[in-house]
Design a protein around this motif. Structure first.
Motif, PDB file in Angstrom:
ATOM      1  N   THR A   8       0.776  -1.303  -0.020  1.00 50.79           N
ATOM      2  CA  THR A   8      -0.076  -0.063  -0.029  1.00 50.79           C
ATOM      3  C   THR A   8       0.758   1.259   0.092  1.00 50.79           C
ATOM      4  N   ARG A  11      -3.363   4.270   0.527  1.00 51.62           N
ATOM      5  CA  ARG A  11      -4.764   4.855  -0.110  1.00 51.62           C
ATOM      6  C   ARG A  11      -5.749   4.705   0.789  1.00 51.62           C
ATOM      7  N   LEU A  14      -7.582   1.355   1.249  1.00 48.87           N
ATOM      8  CA  LEU A  14      -7.339   0.168   2.093  1.00 48.87           C
ATOM      9  C   LEU A  14      -8.252  -0.137   3.156  1.00 48.87           C
ATOM     10  N   VAL A  30       0.439  -6.266   5.702  1.00 48.81           N
ATOM     11  CA  VAL A  30       0.126  -5.004   4.993  1.00 48.81           C
ATOM     12  C   VAL A  30       1.566  -4.283   4.739  1.00 48.81           C
ATOM     13  N   ASP A  32       3.642  -1.339   3.815  1.00 46.66           N
ATOM     14  CA  ASP A  32       3.420  -0.025   3.952  1.00 46.66           C
ATOM     15  C   ASP A  32       4.662   0.385   3.044  1.00 46.66           C
ATOM     16  N   ASP A  76      -4.093  -2.471  -3.089  1.00 41.94           N
ATOM     17  CA  ASP A  76      -4.716  -1.654  -2.114  1.00 41.94           C
ATOM     18  C   ASP A  76      -6.039  -0.884  -2.495  1.00 41.94           C
ATOM     19  N   ASP A  77      -6.372  -0.863  -3.816  1.00 42.94           N
ATOM     20  CA  ASP A  77      -7.497  -0.118  -4.229  1.00 42.94           C
ATOM     21  C   ASP A  77      -8.389  -0.992  -4.893  1.00 42.94           C
TER      22      ASP A  77
END
Length: 331
Positions: A8, A11, A14, A30, A32, A76-77
Motif C-alpha cells: 500500500t 490509499r 485500504l 500490509v 507499507d 490496495d485499491d
C-alpha cells in the motif's frame, strides 16, 4: 491458514478492503511502501515496512514474511466481494499439487450513462488480463523456487505476467478460481496516458530477457510500438528536412519536408481517431486525446530506448542457489 499480502501507498481504499477480508483463517500482511511514513497504519493484521522500490519489491517483502503455504496478493485499491474469504478458501482447497497459482475473477465497473474514457478503457482491460496480482494467489513454494518477483520491473506493469511465466516454466500450472474482486477506476489527471509510457522501459527489459517472442511467451497483447516508432521517425525527419529546406532554400528539401510532415500527420491522426472513436467524445476527452496522441509516440520510443540501453546486458532472473526450479510440491 492463508497469507494475504497487500502493498500500500496509504490509499483511503485500504480500510474498506481490510474490512471485507477480515477472517480468522487469513493472515493479513500490509506492506507499507510509502517512502516517507509519517503515520501508523491501523490494520487487523501485521504491518511491515516496504523497501519503497515499487510493487514487485513490496510483494517480495510481504510473501517472505508470510507464515503459510498459500500467499494471496491484493492491490490496495480493490474491493473483494463480501463472500471473498469463503470463495478464496474453496479455490485453494480445490487446487491440486500441480497448481502453483489461482487467480481471482476481476471486474472493472464502467459508467452506465456514457461511453468510457480512454483511461477507463485501459483500466477495464485488467479484467481480461492473465495472472493479474490485483487478486492472485501463489504457493509460497513456487515463489521461493523462482525467487519471487523480478525487482528490476519497478512499476505495476508486466511484473505479474513475468512472474507467472517463470512459475509455469518451473513446472507448476496456473488456473482461474471463482472468487470475485472489483477493481474501481482510479481518478487520474488527463495526462495519465503520458505517465504510463514509462512502462516501455520495462518492455525493453522483457525483450532483452525473452527475445522477440516475449509478448507471446508472457501472454501480453500486441502493442503499438512499431507504429509509434514510424510516427516518431516521420516527425523527426519532417523537422530535420524542414530546417534544412529553410537553410538551403532548395525545392527538393521542401518536398521531402512536406512528405515527412504528411506521414507524421497521418499517423498521428490515425492514433487520435482510434482513441477518440470509442470514448465519450466530449470536449475535454477529445482535447485530451488530441494532445496526448501527439506526445505519446516520441515519449514511448524515448522510454523504450532508455530501457534498451539500460538493460543491454540483462540476464533472466534465476532461482535461489540450490532450489529445484522444476519441483512440484503439495500443500
Amino acid at each position: 491458514m492463508i497469507s494475504v499480502v497487500i502493498p500500500t501507498l496509504g490509499r483511503p481504499s485500504l480500510s474498506a478492503l481490510l474490512e471485507r477480508i477480515r477472517d480468522d483463517d487469513l493472515e493479513i500482511i500490509v506492506v507499507d511502501d510509502r517512502p516517507d511514513r509519517d503515520d501508523r497504519l491501523e490494520t487487523p493484521g501485521r504491518v511491515i515496512a516496504g523497501p519503497a522500490r515499487g510493487p514487485a519489491a513490496a510483494r517480495n517483502a510481504g510473501w517472505r514474511a508470510a507464515r503459510h503455504e498459500w500467499v494471496v496478493f491484493l492491490d490496495d485499491d480493490v474491493l473483494p466481494d463480501p463472500d471473498w474469504p469463503r470463495r478464496l478458501k474453496a479455490d485453494l482447497a480445490a487446487a491440486g499439487p500441480e497448481i502453483g497459482g489461482v487467480q481471482g475473477v476481476l471486474s472493472v465497473p464502467l459508467p452506465d450513462d456514457r461511453r468510457p474514457t480512454d483511461w477507463e478503457r485501459v483500466t477495464a482491460g485488467l479484467a481480461d488480463g492473465a495472472w493479474i496480482t490485483a487478486d492472485m494467489a501463489f504457493r509460497r513454494t513456487a515463489l521461493s523456487a523462482v525467487g519471487g518477483f523480478d525487482e528490476r520491473l519497478p512499476r505495476a506493469f508486466r511484473e505479474d505476467a513475468e512472474l507467472a511465466f517463470r512459475v509455469r516454466q518451473a513446472g507448476w500450472q496456473l488456473r482461474r478460481g471463482d472468487r470475485r474482486t472489483t477493481h474501481p477506476v482510479r481518478p487520474e489527471s488527463r495526462w495519465v496516458s503520458l505517465r504510463t509510457q514509462r512502462g516501455n522501459a520495462d518492455d525493453a527489459l522483457l525483450r532483452r530477457l525473452y527475445g522477440p517472442r516475449w509478448r507471446d511467451l508472457l501472454a501480453i497483447p500486441p502493442g503499438r510500438r512499431p507504429r509509434h516508432a514510424a510516427v516518431t521517425a516521420a516527425g523527426a525527419l519532417a523537422l530535420a528536412t524542414g530546417v534544412t529546406a529553410a537553410i538551403t532554400r532548395r525545392p527538393g528539401w521542401a518536398l521531402a519536408a512536406a512528405a515527412a510532415t504528411t506521414a507524421w500527420a497521418a499517423g498521428t491522426a490515425e492514433f487520435a481517431a482510434t482513441r477518440i472513436a470509442p470514448g465519450p467524445r466530449d470536449r475535454h476527452e477529445v482535447a485530451t486525446m488530441l494532445l496526448t496522441s501527439v506526445a505519446i509516440p516520441p515519449v514511448a520510443i524515448a522510454y523504450w530506448l532508455r530501457g534498451w540501453w539500460r538493460w543491454r546486458s540483462a540476464e533472466p532472473a534465476s532461482a535461489p542457489a540450490g532450489t529445484p526450479a522444476t519441483r512440484v510440491v503439495a500443500a
